[in-house]
Design a protein around this motif. Structure first.
Motif, PDB file in Angstrom:
ATOM      1  N   TYR A  37       0.825  -1.210   0.000  1.00  7.83           N
ATOM      2  CA  TYR A  37       0.000   0.000   0.000  1.00  7.83           C
ATOM      3  C   TYR A  37       0.858   1.260   0.000  1.00  7.83           C
ATOM      4  O   TYR A  37       1.895   1.314   0.640  1.00  7.83           O
ATOM      5  CB  TYR A  37      -0.896   0.050   1.245  1.00  7.83           C
ATOM      6  N   ASP A  38       0.351   2.296  -0.666  1.00  9.70           N
ATOM      7  CA  ASP A  38       0.989   3.612  -0.547  1.00  9.70           C
ATOM      8  C   ASP A  38       0.274   4.382   0.568  1.00  9.70           C
ATOM      9  O   ASP A  38      -0.610   3.833   1.248  1.00  9.70           O
ATOM     10  CB  ASP A  38       0.991   4.361  -1.880  1.00  9.70           C
ATOM     11  N   ASP A  39       0.647   5.628   0.780  1.00  8.58           N
ATOM     12  CA  ASP A  39       0.072   6.417   1.867  1.00  8.58           C
ATOM     13  C   ASP A  39      -1.439   6.606   1.757  1.00  8.58           C
ATOM     14  O   ASP A  39      -2.117   6.821   2.752  1.00  8.58           O
ATOM     15  CB  ASP A  39       0.739   7.794   1.941  1.00  8.58           C
TER      16      ASP A  39
END
Length: 174
Positions: A37-39
């Protein structure tokens, strides 16, 4: 113990245990949520996620924690040790509550991942032992044939495993 795959339900203590195992065996620790996941909680492309794991498991030593059943065989095949945190749902939910209080729903300093709790996630945790655990066990049996497998069912057992590894390390050094 040089290559450890750590699996378990959300709130079971994967991050805590993987960090301590990494310290004990002096290996890098990878939290798969931080890779996937990214932010903004956008997921990585599945092929790229698998390719990153192939690179990670090629290293001589590592601790990789996370579920991701679709790519679990990548980790299990190369692991010499598998730790499956198979704790009761109520214990995992308590772990999630503690994490929420600790990080206030923000970014987890240990992994860099934002704590995101949804009703869907809570239902997943509640049903993990019935729906997901049998699948995990089958994958372990199929892909981790040569690995030492530890099925941990309590926080006490997790602490005992750490003590056992620490004692073995001290004995080996003597």
């Amino acid at each position: 113990m040089k290559r450890i795959a750590l699996i378990g339900c959300g709130g079971s203590g994967k991050t805590w245990l993987s960090n301590r195992l990494g310290e004990l065996i002096e290996a890098p620790v990878t939290h798969l949520d931080a890779v996937y996941y990214d932010d903004g909680w956008n997921a990585l492309d599945k092929e790229k996620f698998a390719a990153i794991q192939e690179e990670l498991v090629a290293a001589p030593s590592w601790v990789i924690e996370g579920n991701y059943a679709a790519t679990l065989p990548i980790r299990l095949t190369r692991a010499d040790t598998v730790v499956f945190l198979d704790l009761p749902a109520r214990v995992c939910l308590w772990g999630i509550a503690q994490r929420r209080l600790r990080y206030g729903g923000g970014q987890n300093d240990a992994t860099g991942v934002y704590d995101r709790i949804t009703w869907s996630f809570l239902r997943y945790v509640w049903g993990y032992r019935k729906s997901m655990a049998p699948r995990v066990v089958a994958l372990i049996q199929e892909h981790a044939r040569d690995a030492a497998v530890y099925r941990i069912t309590s926080r006490r057992q997790a602490r005992a495993l750490l003590a056992q590894i620490g004692d073995a390390k001290i004995t080996a050094a003597a």
